[in-house]
Each structure stands twice: as structure tokens, then as C-alpha cells.
Design an enzyme around this catalytic site. Structure first.
Site, PDB file in Angstrom:
ATOM      1  N   LYS A   1      37.448  40.486  29.492  1.00  0.00           N
ATOM      2  CA  LYS A   1      38.697  40.928  30.138  1.00  0.00           C
ATOM      3  C   LYS A   1      39.403  41.971  29.259  1.00  0.00           C
ATOM      4  O   LYS A   1      39.913  42.976  29.767  1.00  0.00           O
ATOM      5  CB  LYS A   1      39.626  39.737  30.383  1.00  0.00           C
ATOM      6  CG  LYS A   1      39.103  38.722  31.391  1.00  0.00           C
ATOM      7  CD  LYS A   1      39.086  39.269  32.796  1.00  0.00           C
ATOM      8  CE  LYS A   1      38.581  38.284  33.821  1.00  0.00           C
ATOM      9  NZ  LYS A   1      38.315  38.880  35.140  1.00  0.00           N
TER      10      LYS A   1
ATOM     11  N   TYR B   1      46.837  36.698  34.584  1.00  0.00           N
ATOM     12  CA  TYR B   1      47.214  35.436  35.217  1.00  0.00           C
ATOM     13  C   TYR B   1      47.301  34.344  34.167  1.00  0.00           C
ATOM     14  O   TYR B   1      46.461  34.251  33.278  1.00  0.00           O
ATOM     15  CB  TYR B   1      46.171  34.935  36.225  1.00  0.00           C
ATOM     16  CG  TYR B   1      45.604  35.908  37.208  1.00  0.00           C
ATOM     17  CD1 TYR B   1      46.303  37.035  37.628  1.00  0.00           C
ATOM     18  CD2 TYR B   1      44.342  35.674  37.765  1.00  0.00           C
ATOM     19  CE1 TYR B   1      45.756  37.892  38.562  1.00  0.00           C
ATOM     20  CE2 TYR B   1      43.794  36.535  38.698  1.00  0.00           C
ATOM     21  CZ  TYR B   1      44.504  37.651  39.082  1.00  0.00           C
ATOM     22  OH  TYR B   1      43.953  38.493  40.007  1.00  0.00           O
TER      23      TYR B   1
ATOM     24  N   TYR C   1      34.312  35.390  27.477  1.00  0.00           N
ATOM     25  CA  TYR C   1      35.004  35.625  28.759  1.00  0.00           C
ATOM     26  C   TYR C   1      36.276  36.437  28.522  1.00  0.00           C
ATOM     27  O   TYR C   1      36.509  37.471  29.157  1.00  0.00           O
ATOM     28  CB  TYR C   1      35.335  34.283  29.425  1.00  0.00           C
ATOM     29  CG  TYR C   1      36.341  34.413  30.547  1.00  0.00           C
ATOM     30  CD1 TYR C   1      36.011  35.085  31.715  1.00  0.00           C
ATOM     31  CD2 TYR C   1      37.633  33.881  30.429  1.00  0.00           C
ATOM     32  CE1 TYR C   1      36.945  35.220  32.746  1.00  0.00           C
ATOM     33  CE2 TYR C   1      38.561  34.021  31.449  1.00  0.00           C
ATOM     34  CZ  TYR C   1      38.214  34.691  32.605  1.00  0.00           C
ATOM     35  OH  TYR C   1      39.136  34.829  33.618  1.00  0.00           O
TER      36      TYR C   1
ATOM     37  N   SER D   1      43.597  38.099  32.436  1.00  0.00           N
ATOM     38  CA  SER D   1      43.863  36.684  32.183  1.00  0.00           C
ATOM     39  C   SER D   1      44.713  36.512  30.931  1.00  0.00           C
ATOM     40  O   SER D   1      44.607  37.303  29.978  1.00  0.00           O
ATOM     41  CB  SER D   1      42.521  35.979  31.970  1.00  0.00           C
ATOM     42  OG  SER D   1      42.739  34.678  31.487  1.00  0.00           O
TER      43      SER D   1
HETATM   44  P1  NAD Z   1      36.119  32.643  41.765  1.00  0.00           P
HETATM   45  O1  NAD Z   1      34.858  32.389  41.026  1.00  0.00           O
HETATM   46  O2  NAD Z   1      36.560  31.657  42.783  1.00  0.00           O
HETATM   47  O3  NAD Z   1      36.035  34.076  42.484  1.00  0.00           O
HETATM   48  C1  NAD Z   1      35.313  35.161  41.928  1.00  0.00           C
HETATM   49  C2  NAD Z   1      34.420  35.721  43.016  1.00  0.00           C
HETATM   50  O4  NAD Z   1      33.683  36.826  42.492  1.00  0.00           O
HETATM   51  C3  NAD Z   1      33.379  34.682  43.502  1.00  0.00           C
HETATM   52  O5  NAD Z   1      33.460  34.601  44.921  1.00  0.00           O
HETATM   53  C4  NAD Z   1      32.042  35.260  43.035  1.00  0.00           C
HETATM   54  O6  NAD Z   1      30.995  34.962  43.944  1.00  0.00           O
HETATM   55  C5  NAD Z   1      32.347  36.757  42.958  1.00  0.00           C
HETATM   56  N1  NAD Z   1      31.525  37.514  42.015  1.00  0.00           N
HETATM   57  C6  NAD Z   1      31.282  37.241  40.703  1.00  0.00           C
HETATM   58  N2  NAD Z   1      30.494  38.192  40.170  1.00  0.00           N
HETATM   59  C7  NAD Z   1      30.248  39.105  41.149  1.00  0.00           C
HETATM   60  C8  NAD Z   1      29.497  40.303  41.207  1.00  0.00           C
HETATM   61  N3  NAD Z   1      28.808  40.765  40.164  1.00  0.00           N
HETATM   62  N4  NAD Z   1      29.451  40.987  42.378  1.00  0.00           N
HETATM   63  C9  NAD Z   1      30.118  40.529  43.479  1.00  0.00           C
HETATM   64  N5  NAD Z   1      30.827  39.398  43.479  1.00  0.00           N
HETATM   65  C10 NAD Z   1      30.894  38.682  42.324  1.00  0.00           C
HETATM   66  O7  NAD Z   1      37.267  32.893  40.693  1.00  0.00           O
HETATM   67  P2  NAD Z   1      38.843  32.995  40.872  1.00  0.00           P
HETATM   68  O8  NAD Z   1      39.452  31.811  40.243  1.00  0.00           O
HETATM   69  O9  NAD Z   1      39.198  33.360  42.258  1.00  0.00           O
HETATM   70  O10 NAD Z   1      39.117  34.230  39.899  1.00  0.00           O
HETATM   71  C11 NAD Z   1      39.212  35.563  40.361  1.00  0.00           C
HETATM   72  C12 NAD Z   1      39.395  36.474  39.175  1.00  0.00           C
HETATM   73  O11 NAD Z   1      40.555  36.084  38.470  1.00  0.00           O
HETATM   74  C13 NAD Z   1      38.244  36.445  38.177  1.00  0.00           C
HETATM   75  O12 NAD Z   1      38.017  37.756  37.713  1.00  0.00           O
HETATM   76  C14 NAD Z   1      38.771  35.576  37.064  1.00  0.00           C
HETATM   77  O13 NAD Z   1      38.203  35.895  35.828  1.00  0.00           O
HETATM   78  C15 NAD Z   1      40.258  35.902  37.090  1.00  0.00           C
HETATM   79  N6  NAD Z   1      41.082  34.820  36.556  1.00  0.00           N
HETATM   80  C16 NAD Z   1      40.960  33.569  37.080  1.00  0.00           C
HETATM   81  C17 NAD Z   1      41.718  32.517  36.547  1.00  0.00           C
HETATM   82  C18 NAD Z   1      41.576  31.114  37.068  1.00  0.00           C
HETATM   83  O14 NAD Z   1      41.901  30.177  36.346  1.00  0.00           O
HETATM   84  N7  NAD Z   1      41.111  30.898  38.286  1.00  0.00           N
HETATM   85  C19 NAD Z   1      42.618  32.769  35.484  1.00  0.00           C
HETATM   86  C20 NAD Z   1      42.738  34.073  35.001  1.00  0.00           C
HETATM   87  C21 NAD Z   1      41.957  35.091  35.544  1.00  0.00           C
END
Ligand code: NAD
Ligand code: UDP
Length: 341
Positions: free
Chosen positions: A152, A176, A148, A124
Site C-alpha cells: 500500500k 481506511y 501487505y 490502509s
Molecule cells: P475484498 O477481498 O473483499 O475485495 C477485494 C476484491 O478485489 C475481491 O473481490 C478480489 O476478488 C478482487 N481482486 C483482488 N486482486 C485482483 C486482481 N488482481 N484483479 C482483479 N480483481 C482482484 O477486500 P475488501 O475488504 O473489500 O478491501 C478492498 C480494498 O480495501 C483492498 O485493496 C484492501 O486492501 C483495502 N483495505 C481493506 C481493509 C479491510 O479491513 N477490509 C482495510 C484497509 C484497506
């Protein structure tokens, strides 16, 4: 190629799963459904007209992981699974480090045992903290300001040490910027539970009438209109960035650690985003200016040139597509996937 997608039921994971399936890869999704439901995958399955291989499981449970890797022979892993709410991570740091860092360590150990050494990791822009120079390049110091972001940064360090220890690993850390938007069908999109933390889900919920008024966190930043500036990137472009990173790693003659920004390179302020959304929906969004949100930075936008150079990837969708697709998803699914539950 058979790709394990952890967190594939979530927002970015479901869009990427769809694109991987569309190009003919085999995908197994592993998700504990902590922040998602199987409806996203049912919708992906309908869009692609194929069943999805889904295993419900938790990265924290090493037995489940071991079973997963014994059952399938994966070629690579795209690792989205993680907790992502900044405020929650400040209140519950141990839960965040446990889930994100320990969960990733468990995954890496199983990958190592199974001799699967290609990984795409969801990092991130949060790892940059408050950037000293804009646009932010990958060389900028890593200085996260909350647990958080720390989780990362820690994972990135673990991945770097792993690559140093064994030159067979091919790993891409994708940093991202601000993912927004939805699949153009309006069938899958972002479905935050409870009150949205992020700007665009909140704006679109005000537009449907689910929320009354958007709070704009501060108009006294050192930015052109005083509100925070971010690099919003369409989730379809972001998903394509993962496919490009997988192709890049597959074409490397030997092991590789790639750390790369996925952003557009263009920053928009909160007021600009509101205005663009109002234009899309043809009505005003009710908002009021309130104080700054603690931990927010004034401006953050990417220098995306490394991704273009190495991955031949560039964000193609602009602010209009972001608003149109967010609105199509939100207006078709005002209560997200819960509509069907
Ligand atoms: P999201 O919460 O929609 O998806 C994450 C998924 O991981 C969820 O379906 C959740 O149920 C699953 N999960 C969490 N912990 C778990 C575990 N221990 N075992 C199995 N499954 C687990 O989030 P997103 O927005 O799709 O983000 C995906 C990734 O991208 C994350 O790692 C997040 O930190 C990173 N990210 C997201 C953003 C954003 O703004 N959306 C920005 C930068 C980075
Ligand atoms: N923001 C806002 N009101 C909200 C949510 C966000 O004014 O309800 C602002 C926030 O201060 C920041 C921008 O919108 O300037 C993007 O915030 P978001 O939480 O979406 O992303 P991040 O802070 O992680 O970059």
C-alpha cells in the site's frame, strides 16, 4: 459519470458500487473473483433493481485491461482490487507485491493511455505501522511492518510520483481504519473465506455457532483494559467517503493528490467490541485470552478531521449500528454467500 470499480465484487467494493448506482452513476465492476463471488453483485443488483455491468478479469492481465479500456469510456476509477491478508502477505510477499503493486501499475498505464486521470485508491491505516502518537494524523510517518502494508505504501508513492509528473491527475489515497458492518438490509456484507482473520467476522461466527470460541490476542497491552484498541468504521460510512472523495476531486480546478484518513476518531478495545456485540444479540460470546498475535499494535485510531474539513464527510454510524448490521448480515447468511452456491 461512468465509474470503473476494480474489486467491486468484494466487501467494500460491493457497498460502494451500490451507493454509486443509487446516486445515478454508471458503474462497471472489474474483478477476478479471487476473494469474492458474483452473488454479491447479484444482491446489489436486486437492491437497486438494475442489472450490474460486470467484467471478470485480472489486473495482472494487461490484455484484459486493454480490452476493458477500449470497450468503455470511463470518467474515473475506484480501485479496490487487491489482496489484503496481513499474515498471508508475510508468507507470500512476491504474490502480494505482484498482485497489488504490479496490478496497480497495469491499471495506471491503461488509465494514462485512455487519458482517464481520476482515481480513488484503497489504502490502509496499516501504512502507519505502530503509530507513535494518537490519534493518527495523515502527517504521521509511513512505516508499514508487513508486505501487505508495504504494498500500500509503495502504491501511494507511485501515485505521488505520478501526480508530480503530470498535473492533470486527480488522486485520492483513502487510508481506511477498521471496516466493519454491512448494508442495513442484511443482504450484502463481509464474507471471509475460511477462518476469519479479523475480529468482527470471527465474533459474529461465534455468535452463529460456526466457531466455538474467540481467541482474544493479548490482554497485556498498554490500553485501558489491556486488549487492542482500533477505530472501527461502518462500511456504509466508508462507502460514502468514496463518493465524497470523487466529488471533491471533480471540483478541483486542477490536478490534486489527496491522502486522507477514513476513520471515526474513536477507539474501541476488543473487550468493548465483544460487550457491544453481546448486548446486540442478547447472549454471551465465548472467548478466551491467548497470547499476542505477532505484528499487532496496542492502539490505532484516526484523527478524521481532514476528511471532515476537505470532503465534508464524517462517519455517522456508531458501534451499535456496526453490531446490529453485522449481526443482521451474519444471522441471515451464516455461511456468507456460499449458502447459495
Ligand atoms: P475484498 O477481498 O473483499 O475485495 C477485494 C476484491 O478485489 C475481491 O473481490 C478480489 O476478488 C478482487 N481482486 C483482488 N486482486 C485482483 C486482481 N488482481 N484483479 C482483479 N480483481 C482482484 O477486500 P475488501 O475488504 O473489500 O478491501 C478492498 C480494498 O480495501 C483492498 O485493496 C484492501 O486492501 C483495502 N483495505 C481493506 C481493509 C479491510 O479491513 N477490509 C482495510 C484497509 C484497506
Ligand atoms: N483480534 C482478536 N482476535 C481475533 C481477531 C482480532 O483478539 O480473532 C484483535 C486484534 O489483536 C486487534 C483487534 O482485534 O487488537 C482488531 O484486529 P483485526 O484483525 O480485525 O484488525 P487489524 O489488526 O488489522 O487492526
Amino acid at each position: 459519470m461512468h465509474i470503473l470499480v476494480t474489486g467491486g465484487a468484494g466487501y467494500i467494493g460491493s457497498h460502494t458500487t451500490l451507493q454509486l448506482l443509487e446516486r445515478g452513476d454508471t458503474v462497471t465492476v472489474f474483478d477476478n473473483l479471487n476473494n469474492s463471488s458474483t452473488i454479491s453483485l447479484e444482491r446489489v443488483s436486486q437492491l437497486i433493481d438494475k442489472p450490474i455491468n460486470f467484467i471478470q478479469g485480472d489486473l495482472i492481465d494487461t490484455n484484459e485491461l486493454h480490452k476493458l479500456f477500449s470497450q468503455f469510456q470511463f470518467d474515473s476509477v475506484v480501485h479496490f482490487a487487491g489482496l489484503k491478508a496481513v499474515g498471508e502477505s508475510v508468507a507470500q510477499p512476491l504474490r502480494y507485491y505482484q498482485n497489488n503493486v504490479s496490478g496497480t501499475l497495469n491499471l495506471l498505464q491503461e488509465m494514462q493511455k485512455a487519458n482517464i486521470k481520476t482515481l480513488i485508491f484503497s489504502s490502509s491505516a496499516t501504512v502507519y505501522g505502530d503509530p507513535q502518537a494518537l490519534p493518527v494524523t495523515e502527517e504521521a510517518p509511513v512505516k508499514p511492518t508487513n508486505p501487505y502494508g508495504q504494498s500500500k505504501a509503495m502504491i501511494e508513492k507511485i501515485l505521488s510520483d505520478l501526480c508530480d509528473s503530470d498535473s492533470e491527475w486527480r488522486i485520492a489515497c483513502l487510508r481506511y481504519f477498521n471496516p466493519v458492518g454491512a448494508h442495513p438490509s442484511g443482504y450484502i456484507g463481509e464474507d471471509p473465506s475460511g477462518i476469519p482473520n479479523n475480529l468482527m467476522p470471527f465474533v459474529s461466527q461465534v455468535a452463529t455457532g460456526l466457531r466455538e470460541c474467540l481467541s482474544v490476542f493479548g490482554n497485556d497491552y498498554d490500553t485501558p483494559d489491556g486488549t487492542g484498541v482500533r477505530d472501527y468504521i461502518h462500511v456504509m460510512d466508508l462507502a460514502q467517503g468514496h463518493l465524497a472523495a470523487l466529488d471533491y476531486l471533480a471540483n478541483q480546478p486542477s490536478g490534486k493528490l489527496l491522502t486522507i484518513n477514513l476513520g471515526t476518531g474513536r477507539g474501541y478495545s476488543v473487550l468493548e467490541m465483544i460487550e457491544a456485540f453481546e448486548k446486540t444479540i442478547g447472549k454471551p460470546i465465548s472467548y478466551r485470552i491467548v497470547g499476542r498475535r505477532s505484528g499487532d499494535v496496542a492502539s490505532c485510531y484516526a484523527d478524521p478531521s481532514l476528511a471532515e474539513k476537505l470532503l465534508d464527510w464524517k462517519a455517522a454510524r456508531g458501534i451499535e449500528d456496526m453490531c446490529i448490521d453485522t449481526w443482521r448480515w451474519q444471522s441471515n447468511n451464516p455461511r456468507g454467500y456460499r449458502e447459495q452456491q
